[in-house]
Motif scaffolding. Structure first.
Motif, PDB file in Angstrom:
ATOM      1  N   LYS A  10       0.948  -1.183  -0.019  1.00 15.25           N
ATOM      2  CA  LYS A  10       0.051  -0.191   0.059  1.00 15.25           C
ATOM      3  C   LYS A  10       0.928   1.369  -0.036  1.00 15.25           C
ATOM      4  O   LYS A  10       1.995   1.136   0.129  1.00 15.25           O
ATOM      5  CB  LYS A  10      -0.918  -0.078   1.229  1.00 15.25           C
ATOM      6  N   ILE A  11       0.333   2.519   0.160  1.00  9.95           N
ATOM      7  CA  ILE A  11       0.994   3.682  -0.053  1.00  9.95           C
ATOM      8  C   ILE A  11       1.866   3.842   1.015  1.00  9.95           C
ATOM      9  O   ILE A  11       1.459   3.554   2.192  1.00  9.95           O
ATOM     10  CB  ILE A  11       0.110   4.904  -0.346  1.00  9.95           C
ATOM     11  N   GLY A  12       3.058   4.295   0.789  1.00  5.35           N
ATOM     12  CA  GLY A  12       4.038   4.837   1.842  1.00  5.35           C
ATOM     13  C   GLY A  12       4.619   3.493   2.687  1.00  5.35           C
ATOM     14  O   GLY A  12       5.168   3.713   3.712  1.00  5.35           O
ATOM     15  N   GLY A  14       6.907   1.662   1.745  1.00  5.83           N
ATOM     16  CA  GLY A  14       8.561   1.362   1.780  1.00  5.83           C
ATOM     17  C   GLY A  14       8.772   0.641   0.293  1.00  5.83           C
ATOM     18  O   GLY A  14       9.902   0.272   0.117  1.00  5.83           O
ATOM     19  N   ASP A  33       4.314   3.670 -11.142  1.00  7.20           N
ATOM     20  CA  ASP A  33       3.820   4.987 -10.943  1.00  7.20           C
ATOM     21  C   ASP A  33       4.450   5.857 -12.132  1.00  7.20           C
ATOM     22  O   ASP A  33       3.661   7.079 -12.846  1.00  7.20           O
ATOM     23  CB  ASP A  33       4.075   5.654  -9.618  1.00  7.20           C
ATOM     24  N   GLU A  98       8.402  -1.836  -9.234  1.00  8.09           N
ATOM     25  CA  GLU A  98       7.506  -1.327  -7.946  1.00  8.09           C
ATOM     26  C   GLU A  98       6.036  -1.193  -8.504  1.00  8.09           C
ATOM     27  O   GLU A  98       5.780  -0.315  -9.549  1.00  8.09           O
ATOM     28  CB  GLU A  98       8.175  -0.068  -7.588  1.00  8.09           C
ATOM     29  N   ASN A 155       7.746  -3.230   7.396  1.00 12.70           N
ATOM     30  CA  ASN A 155       8.671  -2.436   7.505  1.00 12.70           C
ATOM     31  C   ASN A 155       8.262  -1.046   8.549  1.00 12.70           C
ATOM     32  O   ASN A 155       8.055  -0.013   8.167  1.00 12.70           O
ATOM     33  CB  ASN A 155       8.903  -1.590   6.278  1.00 12.70           C
ATOM     34  N   THR A 158      13.608   0.264  11.662  1.00 13.94           N
ATOM     35  CA  THR A 158      14.319   1.346  10.917  1.00 13.94           C
ATOM     36  C   THR A 158      14.942   0.726   9.551  1.00 13.94           C
ATOM     37  O   THR A 158      14.584  -0.482   9.183  1.00 13.94           O
ATOM     38  CB  THR A 158      15.760   1.324  11.850  1.00 13.94           C
ATOM     39  N   ILE A 159      15.395   1.792   8.894  1.00 13.36           N
ATOM     40  CA  ILE A 159      16.153   1.399   7.796  1.00 13.36           C
ATOM     41  C   ILE A 159      17.000   0.243   7.617  1.00 13.36           C
ATOM     42  O   ILE A 159      17.091  -0.655   6.941  1.00 13.36           O
ATOM     43  CB  ILE A 159      16.757   2.629   6.990  1.00 13.36           C
TER      44      ILE A 159
HETATM   45  N1  LIG Z   1      12.223   1.667   7.695  1.00 14.29           N
HETATM   46  C1  LIG Z   1      12.007   2.761   7.397  1.00 14.29           C
HETATM   47  N2  LIG Z   1      12.253   3.727   8.548  1.00 14.29           N
HETATM   48  C2  LIG Z   1      12.198   5.118   8.032  1.00 14.29           C
HETATM   49  N3  LIG Z   1      11.651   5.773   7.116  1.00 14.29           N
HETATM   50  C3  LIG Z   1      11.495   4.827   6.109  1.00 14.29           C
HETATM   51  C4  LIG Z   1      11.654   3.547   6.239  1.00 14.29           C
HETATM   52  N4  LIG Z   1      11.008   2.989   5.038  1.00 14.29           N
HETATM   53  C5  LIG Z   1      10.941   3.699   4.057  1.00 14.29           C
HETATM   54  N5  LIG Z   1      10.962   5.184   4.849  1.00 14.29           N
HETATM   55  C6  LIG Z   1      10.635   6.262   4.132  1.00 14.29           C
HETATM   56  O1  LIG Z   1       9.131   6.482   4.277  1.00 14.29           O
HETATM   57  C7  LIG Z   1       8.713   7.149   3.129  1.00 14.29           C
HETATM   58  C8  LIG Z   1       7.893   6.186   2.507  1.00 14.29           C
HETATM   59  O2  LIG Z   1       8.712   5.184   1.692  1.00 14.29           O
HETATM   60  P1  LIG Z   1       8.579   4.795   0.250  1.00 14.29           P
HETATM   61  O3  LIG Z   1       8.807   6.108  -0.730  1.00 14.29           O
HETATM   62  O4  LIG Z   1       9.865   3.813  -0.137  1.00 14.29           O
HETATM   63  O5  LIG Z   1       7.099   4.313   0.218  1.00 14.29           O
HETATM   64  P2  LIG Z   1       6.317   3.713  -1.107  1.00 14.29           P
HETATM   65  O6  LIG Z   1       5.761   2.515  -0.864  1.00 14.29           O
HETATM   66  O7  LIG Z   1       7.273   3.547  -2.381  1.00 14.29           O
HETATM   67  O8  LIG Z   1       5.409   4.902  -1.365  1.00 14.29           O
HETATM   68  P3  LIG Z   1       4.349   5.294  -2.674  1.00 14.29           P
HETATM   69  O9  LIG Z   1       3.305   4.279  -2.462  1.00 14.29           O
HETATM   70  O10 LIG Z   1       4.075   6.490  -2.407  1.00 14.29           O
HETATM   71  O11 LIG Z   1       5.149   5.201  -3.740  1.00 14.29           O
HETATM   72  C9  LIG Z   1       9.960   7.664   2.151  1.00 14.29           C
HETATM   73  O12 LIG Z   1      10.272   9.057   2.792  1.00 14.29           O
HETATM   74  C10 LIG Z   1      10.981   6.693   2.902  1.00 14.29           C
HETATM   75  O13 LIG Z   1      12.449   7.297   2.869  1.00 14.29           O
END
Ligand SMILES: Nc1ncnc2c1ncn2[C@@H]1O[C@H](COP(=O)(O)OP(=O)(O)OP(=O)(O)O)[C@@H](O)[C@H]1O
Ligand SMILES: CC(C)(COP(=O)(O)OP(=O)(O)OC[C@H]1O[C@@H](n2cnc3c(N)ncnc32)[C@H](O)[C@@H]1O)[C@@H](O)C(=O)NCCC(=O)NCCS
Length: 179
Positions: A10-12, A14, A33, A98, A155, A158-159
């Motif tokens: 889902k959105i955000g 990671g 996207d 992705e 996720n 942490t990173i």
């Molecule tokens: N484990 C983590 N700890 C802290 N920040 C994180 C972590 N994983 C991802 N992020 C941050 O969270 C935000 C969302 O992550 P990311 O862009 O990878 O998600 P996404 O699923 O690709 O989003 P979208 O659906 O909008 O494309 C980014 O700013 C990313 O740097």
């Protein structure tokens, strides 16, 4: 050899962060996207006819509050997105695609990773991108068909923790792919 890895969620959650890891390992990275944006440019006339605007923000507000309008937009964009994807993945290579709505797009792949995290984490991470809580909730309502599939990654940590999980998954994928 061709290997297609889909990164969904889902959105955000990671997905981009996970995909970037595989890009660093040498996979060719494709973001659906972004293909949506390319398809949008090709299909401007049809979009203008249906939505009376080409402003992405306005179209976003319309489609994520009205599922019928989202279906109309998808009907215009998805065939072109899939056509571009097919061209981009024609060569033998390792690809990391992705795609939040991988299932809806019916993308065929060898491995799927589903990235997950709590709603709180999603709201915290995505709101930094300028979307309101309401915007994010509206998008999530249209992502109910994103289900756990393949390799599941949580996720919320942490990173560093994410990268540790990814190293193990990478080793697993490369071993499985060599059979
Ligand atoms: N484990 C983590 N700890 C802290 N920040 C994180 C972590 N994983 C991802 N992020 C941050 O969270 C935000 C969302 O992550 P990311 O862009 O990878 O998600 P996404 O699923 O690709 O989003 P979208 O659906 O909008 O494309 C980014 O700013 C990313 O740097
Ligand atoms: C509605 C549009 C114009 C909004 O554009 P905008 O630049 O404001 O946002 P962006 O494209 O970054 O999308 C915002 C968030 O919504 C998600 N999302 C996009 N389209 C969809 C969809 N059809 N269903 C569910 N979630 C979607 C994205 O993954 C992202 O997390 C755009 O998202 C679009 O054209 N969507 C239809 C194409 C599509 O299905 N893309 C999804 C590829 S995974």
């Amino acid at each position: 050899m061709k290997l297609i890895l889909c990164v969904t969620g889902k959105i955000g959650t990671g997905k981009s962060t996970v995909s970037k890891f595989f890009k660093e390992k040498g996979f060719e990275y494709i973001n659906m996207d972004e293909l949506g944006k390319i398809a949008f440019e090709y299909e401007k006339d049809k979009i203008l006819e249906v939505f009376n605007t080409l402003e992405r923000n306005k179209i976003r507000d319309i489609v994520f509050q009205d599922q019928k309008m989202l279906k109309k937009l998808e009907k215009i964009l998805h065939p072109k997105m899939l056509e571009i994807l097919e061209q981009m993945t024609a060569k033998e290579n390792y690809y990391a695609i992705e795609a939040a709505i991988k299932r809806r797009l019916k993308i065929k792949c060898d491995f799927t990773i589903t990235v997950k995290c709590s709603l709180d984490t999603i709201l915290k991470r995505v709101s930094e991108r300028g979307l309101s809580q309401k915007d994010i909730e509206n998008i999530l309502k249209n992502q109910m068909d994103i289900l756990d599939e393949g390799i599941i990654i949580n996720n919320d940590g942490t990173i560093k923790e994410l990268y540790e999980k990814l190293e193990k998954i990478y080793t697993f994928i490369m071993k499985s792919a060599s059979f």
